[in-house]
Design an enzyme around this catalytic site. Structure first.
Site, PDB file in Angstrom:
ATOM      1  N   ARG A 283      65.599  76.831  46.912  1.00 15.78           N
ATOM      2  CA  ARG A 283      65.698  78.406  46.446  1.00 15.78           C
ATOM      3  C   ARG A 283      65.466  79.315  47.218  1.00 15.78           C
ATOM      4  O   ARG A 283      66.563  80.433  47.567  1.00 15.78           O
ATOM      5  CB  ARG A 283      63.777  78.438  45.879  1.00 15.78           C
TER       6      ARG A 283
ATOM      7  N   LYS B 227      64.085  85.690  46.118  1.00 16.03           N
ATOM      8  CA  LYS B 227      62.738  85.625  46.360  1.00 16.03           C
ATOM      9  C   LYS B 227      62.702  86.941  47.436  1.00 16.03           C
ATOM     10  O   LYS B 227      62.857  86.548  49.004  1.00 16.03           O
ATOM     11  CB  LYS B 227      62.347  84.547  47.545  1.00 16.03           C
TER      12      LYS B 227
ATOM     13  N   GLU C  22      58.031  88.426  33.606  1.00 16.95           N
ATOM     14  CA  GLU C  22      57.070  88.058  35.090  1.00 16.95           C
ATOM     15  C   GLU C  22      55.986  89.411  35.004  1.00 16.95           C
ATOM     16  O   GLU C  22      56.194  90.343  34.911  1.00 16.95           O
ATOM     17  CB  GLU C  22      57.739  87.230  35.714  1.00 16.95           C
TER      18      GLU C  22
END
Length: 344
Positions: A90, A192, A226
């Site tokens: 990720r 992220k 989210e």
């Protein structure tokens, strides 16, 4: 660990409940630099302020991404990292979206394991862990590079001994629903990167001020996505429902872990788009929870929408949420069989 930073420790080496999660750090970190098209070997150094040029790319154009994962101490004293390969993959995805150079997966794994080994004496007993924060930033000194990637970069890994995120609390979170605006830039939610958290912060702070909320659930146009810092689940005795993966939100490693674990426990997994109205209908009989590395699975006690409160059960963490959280922790701590080979 620096004495000024060390939390109160019991004989089990568990950080004090008074220490905020992620606010205490071990003495050593690992650092590598990217210059002239290549990465330097990782070097263990003291945790200290970084030296950055005032024109560093990261300071002006937010060229940064990071990861968060945990290393656990097993009963036999062995140390294992939870889903390291998934976190590395990720981070590479985030770096690609930001056009940042990044060490190879093998180099990343080697540096992360080295810094864990260096600081392994600081790992608390379960449910405590060593929280790992690999970070990548663009460091090229060029304020004219708004439309170009950074040609230089810095990679480092901080480690933080952490205790039980919940500290025994059974009270559910208060979540404000934002049904108009998005958490992040369209198509960039799966990175992220600090900018996504910064863009959510104004909504979170307003919700805290106006509704004493803990977090905000972003549902632009009524589409449940989210929160500002976690993925979202609806849960009942037989089913778990969550939004299918797309570029609008972070592809959580804990989210994936909960889905696979729940499926093995007999829950039906429903990955589909759903609305705020469906959420409000679900919580009349079911549970809601947030998932992330820090908190694993956090139960929601109530939602606030347009000033109106919508309770979830009796306001405490639901039994299914608690069961799933305990099952995940049992695997992470080595108390249950690691049937998924997540600990490496």
């Amino acid at each position: 660990m620096n004495k000024k930073q060390r939390p109160d420790m019991s004989n089990s080496a568990t950080p004090s409940k008074k220490a905020a999660f992620g606010s205490v750090f071990s003495d050593k970190m690992i650092v590598a630099e990217y210059k002239d098209g290549q990465w330097s070997p990782g070097k263990i150094t003291d945790v200290a302020p970084l030296q950055l040029h005032p024109a560093a790319h990261v300071l002006h154009y937010a060229s940064t991404c990071f990861e968060g994962m945990k290393a656990f101490k097993m009963a036999n004293g062995e140390v294992k990292i939870f889903r390291l390969d998934r976190h590395i993959a990720r981070m590479a995805q985030s770096a690609s979206l930001l056009h940042l150079p990044i060490p190879s997966p093998q180099e990343l794994e080697s540096m992360i394991r080295e810094v864990v080994e260096t600081n392994k004496a600081d790992i608390p007993e379960p449910p405590g862990a060593l929280y790992l924060r690999p970070t990548l930033i663009g460091t090229e000194a060029n304020i004219g590079a708004a439309g170009a990637p950074s040609g230089e970069a810095l990679f480092y890994v901080l480690v933080s001994p952490v205790g039980d995120y919940f500290s025994g609390s059974t009270k559910g979170l208060t979540i404000a629903i934002e049904d108009q605006e998005m958490r992040s830039t369209p198509g960039f939610g799966k990175a992220k990167t600090g900018g996504n958290y910064a863009s959510a912060l104004r909504h979170v702070m307003r919700a805290k001020k106006e509704n004493q909320a803990d977090q905000v659930l972003f549902c632009p146009g009524g589409d449940v996505q989210e929160t500002g810092a976690a993925n979202f689940f609806l849960i009942d005795d037989n089913r778990i429902m969550t939004k299918p993966l797309d570029a609008s939100f972070l592809h959580g490693v804990t989210r994936d872990s909960i889905i696979n674990l729940a499926r093995s426990m007999g829950y039906e997994i429903i990955e589909k788009d759903f609305t705020v109205d469906e959420l409000l209908e679900w919580i009349q009989h079911g549970e809601a929870a947030l998932s992330g590395t820090a908190a694993m699975l956090s139960g929601v006690g109530q939602f606030i929408l347009h000033g109106e409160t919508h309770p979830v059960g009796n306001g405490e963490v639901g039994p299914n949420t608690q069961k799933l959280r305990e099952a995940l922790l049992a695997i992470q701590s080595g108390k249950a069989e690691d049937q998924f080979a997540w600990l490496k």
